[in-house]
Design a protein around this motif. Structure first.
Motif, PDB file in Angstrom:
ATOM      1  N   GLY A   1       5.857   3.212   0.840  1.00  0.00           N
ATOM      2  CA  GLY A   1       4.639   2.448   1.078  1.00  0.00           C
ATOM      3  C   GLY A   1       4.828   1.521   2.258  1.00  0.00           C
ATOM      4  O   GLY A   1       5.884   1.497   2.894  1.00  0.00           O
ATOM      5  N   ILE A   2       3.798   0.749   2.532  1.00  0.00           N
ATOM      6  CA  ILE A   2       3.833  -0.233   3.615  1.00  0.00           C
ATOM      7  C   ILE A   2       3.611  -1.615   3.021  1.00  0.00           C
ATOM      8  O   ILE A   2       2.656  -1.828   2.262  1.00  0.00           O
TER       9      ILE A   2
ATOM     10  N   GLU B   1       0.844  -1.193   0.000  1.00  0.00           N
ATOM     11  CA  GLU B   1       0.000   0.000   0.000  1.00  0.00           C
ATOM     12  C   GLU B   1       0.879   1.243   0.000  1.00  0.00           C
ATOM     13  O   GLU B   1       1.888   1.299   0.712  1.00  0.00           O
ATOM     14  N   ASN B   2       0.490   2.247  -0.808  1.00  0.00           N
ATOM     15  CA  ASN B   2       1.255   3.487  -0.867  1.00  0.00           C
ATOM     16  C   ASN B   2       1.128   4.264   0.438  1.00  0.00           C
ATOM     17  O   ASN B   2       0.103   4.218   1.118  1.00  0.00           O
ATOM     18  N   ASP B   3       2.200   4.976   0.771  1.00  0.00           N
ATOM     19  CA  ASP B   3       2.211   5.852   1.947  1.00  0.00           C
ATOM     20  C   ASP B   3       2.492   7.260   1.448  1.00  0.00           C
ATOM     21  O   ASP B   3       3.640   7.676   1.322  1.00  0.00           O
ATOM     22  N   GLU B   4       1.432   8.008   1.157  1.00  0.00           N
ATOM     23  CA  GLU B   4       1.588   9.318   0.527  1.00  0.00           C
ATOM     24  C   GLU B   4       2.142  10.361   1.484  1.00  0.00           C
ATOM     25  O   GLU B   4       2.595  11.428   1.055  1.00  0.00           O
TER      26      GLU B   4
ATOM     27  N   GLN C   1       7.983  -0.660   6.260  1.00  0.00           N
ATOM     28  CA  GLN C   1       7.949   0.365   5.231  1.00  0.00           C
ATOM     29  C   GLN C   1       8.859  -0.039   4.071  1.00  0.00           C
ATOM     30  O   GLN C   1       9.898  -0.669   4.275  1.00  0.00           O
ATOM     31  N   TYR C   2       8.454   0.299   2.859  1.00  0.00           N
ATOM     32  CA  TYR C   2       9.304   0.064   1.697  1.00  0.00           C
ATOM     33  C   TYR C   2       9.475   1.359   0.916  1.00  0.00           C
ATOM     34  O   TYR C   2       8.700   2.312   1.084  1.00  0.00           O
ATOM     35  N   ALA C   3      10.517   1.398   0.081  1.00  0.00           N
ATOM     36  CA  ALA C   3      10.799   2.566  -0.734  1.00  0.00           C
ATOM     37  C   ALA C   3      10.848   2.178  -2.199  1.00  0.00           C
ATOM     38  O   ALA C   3      11.347   1.101  -2.554  1.00  0.00           O
TER      39      ALA C   3
END
Length: 379
Positions: free
Chosen positions: A220-221, A197-200, A235-237
């Motif tokens: 994102g997560i 899922e995106n983490d805006e 968390q991912y990038a």
């Protein structure tokens, strides 16, 4: 070494005053240790007597090297061709050498032969399953009790492991996973899923973003789930304008303390085979652009073989501050091309990149020095 002070043997360690003269006994002991019920690395400690006195191994004629042991196991007929993984280390206690044979923990249990092996009247039987329970090995002329055999087969198929441990092992086999919009599922166990899922709210690039072609970064997560229940989240990038996806590495800190000064260097790292690193490998693509970005990423992010290696390496760094500073000074790049909002941020990015490059160079020298020490001691 703490085992000698316990003055007893246990379910994952055994003392031997001398290296094995009988090779069947050696093979039997290795199999028992590799099939131990403690579910961890097991140790055969040579050079300690039955009453736990440190005798040493310097003059023993049957003393083995690690290569001797590996070659010995290679010639034996193990079921499925899967053999115990072993390592031999030489330690110094009270200036006396002892050898420690390490049978690595594995989910490939039970290890057993498909062909008898004999030496001087002692026979390791084909299809007999040997183990170690408490401080005792299964007799060489018997197979283990059925409940212990069942345990070893359950260990192989991860039946006795919690769901997250099972998923962790399955993530290593990418071909078992299918990607749908926004998530992956395991084709053999579809209850195991990895969702993205995106983490805006997070857009600030870390220093490793600036070694890419484009420092543009989004976040994102990633969640690991079983039957929809979240088991792990991280968390991912998304780096280099989408070319490379990675979980966020851990922060590490090296603090040098002097008489009048104190310096702390921060850096990023993974522990190999830790869940964060396994997810990092799982998310990475293998196309040309991703491989290029991956190589750039690994120039400034450290990957340790284990948590123990991280602790020992950081201790080594603190004791060898000047050597580390020498490594740092080799990087003369001014990094003037780095764009950021203020000079303080640019200094932070430059420091992170230079520290990561220096640490990766330094750890290779550190590992080489450890191999040389072990080779010297074995010689």
């Amino acid at each position: 070494m703490k085992f000698s002070f316990l003055r007893r043997e246990g379910d994952y360690w055994d003392f031997k005053e001398k290296h094995h003269f009988n090779k069947a006994n050696l093979l039997h002991d290795i199999i028992c240790m590799a099939n131990n019920r403690a579910d961890r690395d097991a140790y055969i400690i040579f050079g300690v007597s039955d009453n736990y006195e440190i005798k040493g191994v310097e003059e023993q004629e049957n003393r083995k090297t690690q290569q001797n042991l590996i070659d010995f196991l290679k010639t034996k007929k193990f079921s499925g061709g899967i053999r115990p993984s072993v390592e031999l280390k030489t330690l110094f206690l009270q200036d006396i050498q002892i050898d420690v044979l390490i049978a690595k923990n594995s989910t490939d249990t039970p290890f057993y032969l498909t062909e008898d092996y004999s030496d001087q009247g002692r026979i390791v039987r084909a299809n007999y399953i040997y183990t170690r329970v408490g401080d005792s090995n299964t007799d060489i002329n018997k197979s283990a009790d059925i409940n212990h055999v069942e345990y070893l087969w359950k260990k192989r198929f991860l039946i006795n492991r919690p769901p997250l441990e099972r998923i962790k092992n399955k993530l290593r086999i990418k071909r078992e996973w299918k990607r749908e919009e926004g998530f992956f599922y395991n084709i053999f166990n579809p209850e195991y899923t990895v969702t993205l899922e995106n983490d805006e709210d997070s857009t600030h690039p870390e220093f490793y973003s600036y070694v890419m072609t484009n420092h543009s970064t989004s976040y994102g997560i990633v969640d690991i789930k079983c039957f929809g229940t979240k088991m792990f989240g991280q968390q991912y990038a998304v780096l280099d304008s989408g070319r490379y996806v990675t979980t966020i590495p851990e922060w590490g800190f090296i603090s040098f303390e002097g008489f009048n000064d104190e310096e702390t260097y921060s850096y990023k790292y993974f522990i190999k085979d830790g869940l964060n690193h396994i997810l990092h490998e799982f998310l990475a693509d293998d196309d040309h652009e991703a491989i290029w970005a991956r190589n750039r990423f690994y120039k400034v992010v450290v990957t340790y073989n284990s948590e123990i290696e991280r602790e020992l390496f950081e201790e080594y760094l603190i004791k060898n501050k000047q050597l580390f500073n020498d490594e740092l000074s080799k990087n003369e790049d001014s990094y003037d091309w780095i764009y950021s909002e203020n000079e303080g941020e640019r200094r932070h990015i430059r420091r992170g990149i230079k520290t990561g490059i220096a640490l990766n160079c330094f750890i290779e020298k550190y590992r080489d020095s450890q191999v040389l020490q072990i080779s010297y001691r074995e010689g």
